[in-house]
Design an enzyme around this catalytic site. Sequence first.
Site, PDB file in Angstrom:
ATOM      1  N   TYR A   1      -6.608 -69.210 -79.879  1.00 34.57           N
ATOM      2  CA  TYR A   1      -7.367 -67.526 -80.281  1.00 34.57           C
ATOM      3  C   TYR A   1      -7.213 -67.342 -81.348  1.00 34.57           C
ATOM      4  O   TYR A   1      -8.228 -66.819 -82.137  1.00 34.57           O
ATOM      5  CB  TYR A   1      -6.529 -66.367 -79.286  1.00 34.57           C
ATOM      6  CG  TYR A   1      -7.472 -66.624 -77.608  1.00 34.57           C
ATOM      7  CD1 TYR A   1      -8.109 -66.793 -77.227  1.00 34.57           C
ATOM      8  CD2 TYR A   1      -6.099 -68.038 -76.483  1.00 34.57           C
ATOM      9  CE1 TYR A   1      -8.117 -66.900 -75.921  1.00 34.57           C
ATOM     10  CE2 TYR A   1      -6.087 -67.709 -75.666  1.00 34.57           C
ATOM     11  CZ  TYR A   1      -7.384 -67.631 -75.031  1.00 34.57           C
ATOM     12  OH  TYR A   1      -7.601 -67.590 -73.935  1.00 34.57           O
TER      13      TYR A   1
ATOM     14  N   LYS B   1     -11.275 -73.018 -72.506  1.00 36.08           N
ATOM     15  CA  LYS B   1     -10.464 -74.063 -73.289  1.00 36.08           C
ATOM     16  C   LYS B   1      -9.792 -74.218 -73.462  1.00 36.08           C
ATOM     17  O   LYS B   1      -8.835 -73.489 -72.624  1.00 36.08           O
ATOM     18  CB  LYS B   1     -10.764 -72.191 -74.861  1.00 36.08           C
ATOM     19  CG  LYS B   1     -10.111 -71.281 -74.359  1.00 36.08           C
ATOM     20  CD  LYS B   1      -8.964 -71.667 -73.260  1.00 36.08           C
ATOM     21  CE  LYS B   1      -7.890 -71.271 -74.012  1.00 36.08           C
ATOM     22  NZ  LYS B   1      -6.322 -71.119 -73.595  1.00 36.08           N
TER      23      LYS B   1
END
Length: 382
Positions: A233, A144
């Site tokens: 996140y 990511k």
Amino acid sequence: MPAPPDSRRHFLRQLSLGAALAAVAGPVPAFSHPQPDPMKPADSGKLGFAIVGLGKFATQQIMPSFKDCKHARITALVSGSPDKAKQLAQEYGVAEKSIYSYDNFDSIKDNPEVDIVYIILPNSMHAEYTIRAAKAGKHVLCEKPMATSVEDCEKMIAACNKAGKKLMIAYRAHYEPFNLDAMDRIRKGELGKIKAITSDHGRPVKPTEDKADSWRVVKKMAGGGSLMDIGIYALNACRYLTGEEPVEVTAQEFSDKSDPRFKEVEDNIHFTLRFPSGVLASCTSSYSYSEVKRGRVFGDKAWLDLDPLSDYYEHNMKIGDDKGKEEPKLKEGNQFAAELDHMAECVRDNKTPKTPGEEGLKDVRYIMAIYEAAKKGKAVKV
Ligand code: NAD
């Protein structure tokens, strides 16, 4: 240079675990890398991973986690540093012929020991290496954020589809026991109707002290600042905890432009997400906070706190209501190993990963909308 909190905590945990074991069974190494074991046929059934990029995250978290995998093993390394690659190849039992440079990476297509390519490079390089890996006939696990633009994410998905290969984004929290337990409790209605979420993610970025962070403050390589790196996140957690997709975002950004770290990328960015059920999420992301990685879900019956929510090795959950609070005792698990095993099982059993390319694309779309909202100073529909 001080070790970052995650690795320091991990080291201390390893140290105390090592000391406890030594007390009952004699000395044990604090950190043991897997050694090639010709007598161990179990390894032969495992799927082979090529690790692309031997930076901090790859060498400190991912590679050591293969020892806890049931279905995954390291069979190739891709690096621009031949000496580093050779040393790690010896440590992990990788054949010297399975070390690649970025230039000869495409010849990995001829290596039958490699099933999956795991891309752990700076964000702007994810698209190129995913597409090259797919063309080489390999499945792809990619770190990511998936890429630095929506267009690149779409190209990555198209390339893997065209090659008939799996694409998974390494959203480790989806494989982490405390986060999975939180999702389960929320879905079962333990908190009642969910009303709001808050999540804060921050850490000091230190490009001058820590070479590994230097690309993170270069817009072309990172795609953005704290939001791309750690605010993601908070964004992703709001989505998996509610199980909903946001319909509108707002945002405010402030970065001290006299600080050389924030000439190109953002430091502080606060954003809100509005979900179709009416849940409101409020998140902060920063490259100058001291370490924080937490989330709290507010229901009309109870609240649930995860602090940390997205640590590598340590999580805490608290649940509370008008009558008091409790701390459910859950067992930590190796989320990296669970993630690697999931990818291997998806390839072996021809299943779609829980966090496919489409999941990474969604976050990159929302990130772009958050940047747009911050720039325009008004809400953006998504
Ligand atoms: P890092 O700087 O430590 O490692 C990057 C690697 O890429 C290095 O080996 C470097 O040599 C190599 N590289 C190749 N070409 C490069 C170039 N042109 N410029 C700079 N480096 C180049 O970074 P990292 O912290 O390991 O992050 C790598 C990726 O992993 C990023 O996408 C990051 O977002 C992701 N990451 C994920 C997590 C997680 O918890 N899932 C944690 C940390 C990093």
